[in-house]
Each structure stands twice: as structure tokens, then as C-alpha cells.
Design a protein around this motif. Structure first.
Motif, PDB file in Angstrom:
ATOM      1  N   ASN A 207       5.631 -23.543 -53.161  1.00 41.57           N
ATOM      2  CA  ASN A 207       4.292 -23.277 -53.712  1.00 41.57           C
ATOM      3  C   ASN A 207       4.266 -23.436 -55.235  1.00 41.57           C
ATOM      4  OD1 ASN A 207       5.561 -20.969 -54.589  1.00 41.57           O
ATOM      5  ND2 ASN A 207       3.971 -19.571 -53.912  1.00 41.57           N
ATOM      6  N   MET A 208       5.157 -24.278 -55.744  1.00 41.42           N
ATOM      7  CA  MET A 208       5.193 -24.550 -57.180  1.00 41.42           C
ATOM      8  C   MET A 208       4.669 -25.943 -57.470  1.00 41.42           C
ATOM      9  SD  MET A 208       8.833 -23.064 -58.544  1.00 41.42           S
ATOM     10  CE  MET A 208       9.280 -21.320 -58.392  1.00 41.42           C
ATOM     11  N   LEU A 209       4.102 -26.103 -58.659  1.00 41.41           N
ATOM     12  CA  LEU A 209       3.716 -27.423 -59.138  1.00 41.41           C
ATOM     13  C   LEU A 209       4.967 -28.217 -59.507  1.00 41.41           C
ATOM     14  CD1 LEU A 209       0.836 -26.329 -61.529  1.00 41.41           C
ATOM     15  CD2 LEU A 209       0.570 -27.308 -59.239  1.00 41.41           C
ATOM     16  N   HIS A 210       4.843 -29.549 -59.549  1.00 39.33           N
ATOM     17  CA  HIS A 210       5.984 -30.390 -59.893  1.00 39.33           C
ATOM     18  C   HIS A 210       6.589 -29.990 -61.233  1.00 39.33           C
ATOM     19  CE1 HIS A 210       5.351 -34.130 -57.113  1.00 39.33           C
ATOM     20  NE2 HIS A 210       5.697 -33.043 -56.463  1.00 39.33           N
ATOM     21  N   ARG A 211       5.741 -29.732 -62.233  1.00 38.24           N
ATOM     22  CA  ARG A 211       6.280 -29.400 -63.557  1.00 38.24           C
ATOM     23  C   ARG A 211       7.002 -28.050 -63.543  1.00 38.24           C
ATOM     24  NH1 ARG A 211       0.630 -28.970 -64.300  1.00 38.24           N
ATOM     25  NH2 ARG A 211      -0.109 -26.882 -64.883  1.00 38.24           N
ATOM     26  N   GLU A 212       6.602 -27.138 -62.650  1.00 36.08           N
ATOM     27  CA  GLU A 212       7.306 -25.860 -62.528  1.00 36.08           C
ATOM     28  C   GLU A 212       8.667 -26.059 -61.878  1.00 36.08           C
ATOM     29  OE1 GLU A 212       3.988 -22.408 -61.981  1.00 36.08           O
ATOM     30  OE2 GLU A 212       4.163 -23.806 -60.308  1.00 36.08           O
ATOM     31  N   ILE A 213       8.740 -26.913 -60.859  1.00 36.62           N
ATOM     32  CA  ILE A 213      10.015 -27.191 -60.186  1.00 36.62           C
ATOM     33  C   ILE A 213      10.995 -27.817 -61.169  1.00 36.62           C
ATOM     34  CG2 ILE A 213      11.127 -28.512 -58.339  1.00 36.62           C
ATOM     35  CD1 ILE A 213       8.478 -28.317 -56.783  1.00 36.62           C
ATOM     36  N   ILE A 214      10.510 -28.766 -61.960  1.00 37.54           N
ATOM     37  CA  ILE A 214      11.361 -29.400 -62.972  1.00 37.54           C
ATOM     38  C   ILE A 214      11.841 -28.364 -63.984  1.00 37.54           C
ATOM     39  CG2 ILE A 214      11.369 -31.071 -64.871  1.00 37.54           C
ATOM     40  CD1 ILE A 214       9.336 -32.708 -63.180  1.00 37.54           C
ATOM     41  N   ALA A 215      10.947 -27.453 -64.363  1.00 39.15           N
ATOM     42  CA  ALA A 215      11.320 -26.416 -65.326  1.00 39.15           C
ATOM     43  C   ALA A 215      12.405 -25.496 -64.767  1.00 39.15           C
ATOM     44  CB  ALA A 215      10.089 -25.601 -65.715  1.00 39.15           C
ATOM     45  N   VAL A 216      12.270 -25.065 -63.515  1.00 36.33           N
ATOM     46  CA  VAL A 216      13.282 -24.205 -62.892  1.00 36.33           C
ATOM     47  C   VAL A 216      14.628 -24.924 -62.856  1.00 36.33           C
ATOM     48  CG1 VAL A 216      13.962 -22.968 -60.811  1.00 36.33           C
ATOM     49  CG2 VAL A 216      11.572 -22.990 -61.503  1.00 36.33           C
ATOM     50  N   ASP A 217      14.606 -26.185 -62.456  1.00 34.78           N
ATOM     51  CA  ASP A 217      15.828 -26.975 -62.362  1.00 34.78           C
ATOM     52  C   ASP A 217      16.537 -27.042 -63.712  1.00 34.78           C
ATOM     53  OD1 ASP A 217      17.666 -28.767 -61.080  1.00 34.78           O
ATOM     54  OD2 ASP A 217      16.626 -30.442 -62.023  1.00 34.78           O
ATOM     55  N   GLN A 218      15.783 -27.279 -64.776  1.00 34.54           N
ATOM     56  CA  GLN A 218      16.392 -27.405 -66.100  1.00 34.54           C
ATOM     57  C   GLN A 218      16.812 -26.057 -66.681  1.00 34.54           C
ATOM     58  OE1 GLN A 218      13.699 -29.638 -68.560  1.00 34.54           O
ATOM     59  NE2 GLN A 218      13.978 -31.527 -67.407  1.00 34.54           N
ATOM     60  N   MET A 219      16.090 -25.004 -66.323  1.00 35.10           N
ATOM     61  CA  MET A 219      16.439 -23.668 -66.822  1.00 35.10           C
ATOM     62  C   MET A 219      17.781 -23.182 -66.300  1.00 35.10           C
ATOM     63  SD  MET A 219      12.817 -21.664 -66.354  1.00 35.10           S
ATOM     64  CE  MET A 219      13.490 -20.037 -66.721  1.00 35.10           C
ATOM     65  N   MET A 220      18.154 -23.676 -65.107  1.00 30.41           N
ATOM     66  CA  MET A 220      19.320 -23.099 -64.444  1.00 30.41           C
ATOM     67  C   MET A 220      20.620 -23.304 -65.202  1.00 30.41           C
ATOM     68  SD  MET A 220      19.075 -21.074 -62.086  1.00 30.41           S
ATOM     69  CE  MET A 220      20.858 -21.036 -61.926  1.00 30.41           C
ATOM     70  N   MET A 221      20.764 -24.421 -65.911  1.00 30.74           N
ATOM     71  CA  MET A 221      22.024 -24.661 -66.622  1.00 30.74           C
ATOM     72  C   MET A 221      22.281 -23.596 -67.696  1.00 30.74           C
ATOM     73  SD  MET A 221      24.172 -26.696 -65.579  1.00 30.74           S
ATOM     74  CE  MET A 221      24.261 -27.758 -64.155  1.00 30.74           C
TER      75      MET A 221
END
Length: 505
Positions: A207-221
Motif C-alpha cells: 500500500n505504498m507509492l513507488h517513491r515510498e518503496i524506493i525511499a524505504v529501500d534506500q533508507m535500509m543501508m
């Protein structure tokens, strides 16, 4: 345009020497103009596939060739990914090639590991360490892009990733950072790469927007620094777990989940870092988030961090549903997108203006605030988080909602919607000083018909300017109105309240 196909075909034949393959790969990826990136990558993938099928190539030469091709094709592939995510014209067809690049190279590195395990050679440890990390990286990229497509990863994708991680763990280098590519700016470890994929999955991105998914992915590192995969459950909760011997996704720890293949980690430190970020976000976007490629506004970052803190908690965010749903099974007639919905409600003819046949949509459950649907058709381009959807069933009045969740599965695509209200009305908007013979259609839900006891006035985004005056026409009557500040934006329209100034003859 350069004939990549002929080059690969002539040099990657049964009579080619391994050195010839390496030389052909060198020629293939050297000094390519950007306009030819897509064609080049298609042929590079075919070249890697031929290398995978050739059992006569020595391991040392195989690794040398694959690493070189990966090095040079990495930036080409990254550019195609960026073009696809930015919806550059013509990039829609890139997706199969983008995914095939990671898939084919991960398979290639897995073949190298099997050959190495059959005949270990200490002189090749550095090379094995690099291809192990790259193979794991490629598998986790496949999982990340499954999230972007709202697609649940198959178990085999997880299992392939686990194999790369176990190789690193057995070699004692799972926590040893390295540069994945010559132009990388930070070092990463196999442990971090696996955790990045696991935590992205546990973020419940459907239930996330594409830009939110990208943000989560990049935040994880940066967030995952210092988090460890342990062989025993840590004392700090919450605890999540993966089973390296099974093709299964990560999940919260349950009673009885124990064994030598289990790896556990706590998100306690991670959620503490999220809390620090939220504190900083009350004032401004911190430098650590500004440095990421994801471009969110401060309020969007704050909402995302709050969402993640809940989903990475003890109950995994399962308590977030606003109201309990009851099971309900029936066909539905559905129209998607603001413009089509507005046209449909204005002419009051959903049967002839629905996007898809009713047998392609099934109602699963419904509550006072939402509805669960299953779409069994193939055309998924119409589905997007935040887009308007109009639903008609045999047992309910015409419902207007917004798509809030998408999850693609083998038996159909699950779609969760937030219900805005029932019995929407199509109204007309026109410029008081302009031509009223060419009005724009808007959607209106009265307060009694709204699920939130507030009226909804949905219109194209370009009209939703505070203070703007419009002539609203409904049921043969016209009124001069003045728009207020937009209260909420959807993917394809805005919701604004308004003041009624006078009646217009």
C-alpha cells in the motif's frame, strides 16, 4: 547502429576460446552511446546466458569474464532502471530486460560457486567473495523490484539469495564490507544486503507509492548499520526470523521457530534510529535523507518513518485496520481513474462505461471504511495506489473509493480500497468569465453519503487552487463557488471544500 547481435553470435560460438569470449565482452560494453543502451543490454544478457550454458569454460576465466561484463554493464543497466522509474517515453518495454539482467547474472554467479565448492582454490577467495556479494545483491534487487510491481516474491527468489548468504557465512565474510563495483561510493556486507531485502519485504509495501518503496529501500543501508543476523534469538524485541533452508519469506518470530538454519535479528536499534529521524524531521529533512535519491517532502518522510516504526514492531502493524471486515462474495462492476469515474457518474451508466467485465472483479470482504477486491484480469496498468475507483455490486449502492493496497498473486491481484462514500454525483465546473459550454466534470459526495461525514468535492488537480472561483452546475442549477485549500490529493485528482457565493441564473 552497431550490430551487437552479430558480434556476440560470431564470437560466442562453440569454437570460441574463453579468451575470445572475454575479448568479445570487452568490445561489447566499451564506449556505448546511451541511445544504444537497451539493445546492448539485451545482447549482453544473451552473452551471459551462453556463458552459463558453456560447460568448458574454466572457472577462473568464467569469473573474470562475468565480473568484467557486470562492471561495464552496471551503469548501462542502472540508467535503464532510472529511465523506467521516471517513465521516460519508450521505457515501458525495459522491464523484462531489467529483470533478466539480474536474474541471468545471479544464475551465472551461482554456477561459479558450485564449481568452486566442487574444487576449492584458496587463490580465488577474493574473487569468490566478490561474486557472492554481487549474486546476493542481484537477488535482493529482484525482490525490491517485485515490491515496485506489487508482486509477492516467489520462494525460489528467497532461496537463491539464501544460498549466496550461506556461502558468505561459511567463508566467514558475511559481515565483511566490500565495494560491489569500482565506482561504488560505500562498502556493504552480505549481511546488510540480505537485511535490506528482508526489511523491505516486512515494510508491507503493497500500500505504498513507488517513491515510498524506493525511499524505504534506500533508507535500509544506513539504518541497518550494526544490526546482526544471529543464530540465537536476541533478547531485545521485536525479533524477526528467516529459515535459510526453506524457500520462505522473513516473518516475525513465533513460538517454536528454532533450528540451525534459523537466523534472527532485532529491529530495536533500527526503530530507535527511526525515532531519531522523526525527531529531526519535525524541524527539517536531515542530511542523511537528503543524500538519498528518493525525493520526498518533509511531511512525506515523517509519515513514512511513522508507518515503518509500526510495521517493524511486535505485531507487524496488523492492528492498523480501521474496522473489521466481514466476508462477502459477489461479482463487481468497476471503473478506474478520475476522468472515467467522473464521466460514468455524470451519465449514470456504469454498465456501458466500466473498464473491465464484471467477471474479472470479485468482492472478498467489506467494512464500514473499506473493501477487498480481487482482479483476475491481465491488464494491471490501470491499477495505482491513490487512484479513484468506482464499484457497483448487487447488494450495495454505488461506492466511490481510492485504491490503497495492491498485491499481485498467482490467483489474481488483491486490491484494497478506502471507501469515500456512496452514490457520487457528477457535476460540472466552468470559468465564470469563460465559455460555460465546455465545462469540466467533477465528482461530489454529499455529507450524508460520505463515510467520514464530510462532503467530497473531487476535481482535476490543475483546478484545485485556493481562492479560485468556479461555476458549479448540478441537477439544472448553477452556483458561483470559491475553492478553499485542497484537503487531500489523490493520484489523479484533488479534494477541496468550497464556499457558495451566489446562485447563477
Amino acid at each position: 547502429m552497431f550490430d551487437f547481435k552479430s558480434l556476440v553470435s560470431s564470437l560466442l560460438t562453440k569454437n570460441s576460446l574463453a579468451t575470445g569470449i572475454a575479448q568479445s565482452a570487452t568490445m561489447l560494453v566499451r564506449d556505448l552511446p546511451q541511445a544504444e543502451y537497451f539493445t546492448a543490454l539485451v545482447e549482453i544478457i544473451k552473452a551471459v546466458s551462453k556463458i552459463n550454458a558453456d560447460t568448458d569454460i574454466p572457472l577462473k576465466e568464467r569469473i573474470k569474464t562475468l565480473v568484467y561484463v557486470d562492471d561495464k554493464a552496471h551503469n548501462i543497466h542502472h540508467q535503464l532502471c532510472q529511465d523506467f522509474l521516471a517513465a521516460v517515453p519508450g521505457s515501458k518495454n525495459y522491464l523484462p530486460t531489467i529483470l533478466a539482467f539480474w536474474h541471468e547474472l545471479a544464475n551465472a554467479y551461482q554456477i561459479c560457486l558450485r564449481l568452486y565448492q566442487a574444487a576449492p582454490n584458496n587463490a580465488m577467495e577474493a574473487d569468490i567473495r566478490l561474486i557472492t556479494a554481487r549474486g546476493l545483491h542481484h537477488q535482493m534487487r529482484l525482490i525490491a523490484w517485485n515490491s515496485l510491481r506489487y508482486l509477492k516474491p516467489e520462494g525460489s527468489v528467497w532461496q537463491q539469495g539464501f544460498r549466496f548468504y550461506m556461502q558468505a557465512e561459511d567463508a566467514g565474510v558475511a559481515r565483511t564490507p566490500l565495494m560491489l563495483y569500482p565506482d561504488s561510493t560505500v562498502e556493504v556486507s552480505c549481511e546488510q544486503l540480505l537485511l535490506q531485502g528482508c526489511m523491505l519485504y516486512l515494510a508491507q509495501t503493497d500500500n505504498m507509492l513507488h517513491r515510498e518503496i524506493i525511499a524505504v529501500d534506500q533508507m535500509m543501508m544506513p539504518l541497518s548499520q550494526g544490526i546482526r543476523l544471529e543464530k540465537q534469538p536476541p533478547a531485545q524485541e521485536p525479533v524477526f526470523v528467516i529459515n535459510l533452508s526453506m524457500p520462505e519469506h522473513p516473518q516475525p518470530l513465533l513460538r517454536g521457530m528454532a533450528g540451525k538454519w534459523m537466523r534472527y535479528w532485532s529491529t530495536s536499534d533500527l526503530t530507535s534510529r527511526l525515532a531519531d529521524l522523526m525527531f529531526d524531521l519535525e524541524r527539517a529533512i536531515p542530511a542523511s535523507l537528503r543524500a538519498l535519491e528518493a525525493k520526498l517532502e518533509r511531511e512525506e518522510w515523517l509519515a513514512l518513518c511513522e508507518k515503518l516504526a509500526i510495521r517493524w514492531s511486535d505485531d507487524g502493524g496488523k492492528s492498523l485496520r480501521k474496522s473489521e471486515r466481514s466476508l462477502h462474495s459477489s461479482n463487481a462492476q468497476v471503473t478506474i481513474g478520475f476522468e472515467r469515474v467522473a464521466f460514468t457518474v455524470k451519465i449514470q451508466d456504469i454498465e456501458n462505461n466500466q473498464d473491465t467485465p464484471s467477471q474479472e472483479w470479485k468482492v472478498n470482504d467489506i467494512s464500514s471504511s473499506g473493501m477487498g477486491l480481487t482482479f483476475v484480469g491481465k491488464s494491471l496498468e490501470q491499477l495505482a495506489i491513490g487512484r479513484l475507483i468506482l464499484v457497483k455490486t448487487e447488494s450495495h449502492p454505488l461506492l466511490l473509493g481510492a485504491i490503497r493496497r495492491i498485491l499481485r498473486q498467482q490467483n489474481g491481484t488483491k486490491v484494497g480500497i478506502e471507501i469515500l462514500g456512496q452514490s457520487p454525483v457528477g457535476v460540472s465546473l466552468s470559468d465564470p468569465a469563460g465559455n460555460r459550454d465546455q465545462p469540466v466534470t467533477a465528482i461530489y459526495i454529499t455529507q450524508p453519503n460520505s463515510r467520514k461525514s464530510q462532503r467530497w468535492f473531487l476535481m482535476p488537480k490543475h483546478l484545485a487552487e485556493p481562492g479560485r472561483e468556479q461555476v458549479l452546475t448540478a441537477q439544472g442549477k448553477s452556483y458561483l463557488i470559491r475553492l478553499k485549500n485542497p484537503q487531500q490529493e489523490f493520484e489523479d485528482c484533488s479534494n477541496s471544500d468550497f464556499d457558495t457565493l451566489s446562485k447563477v441564473d
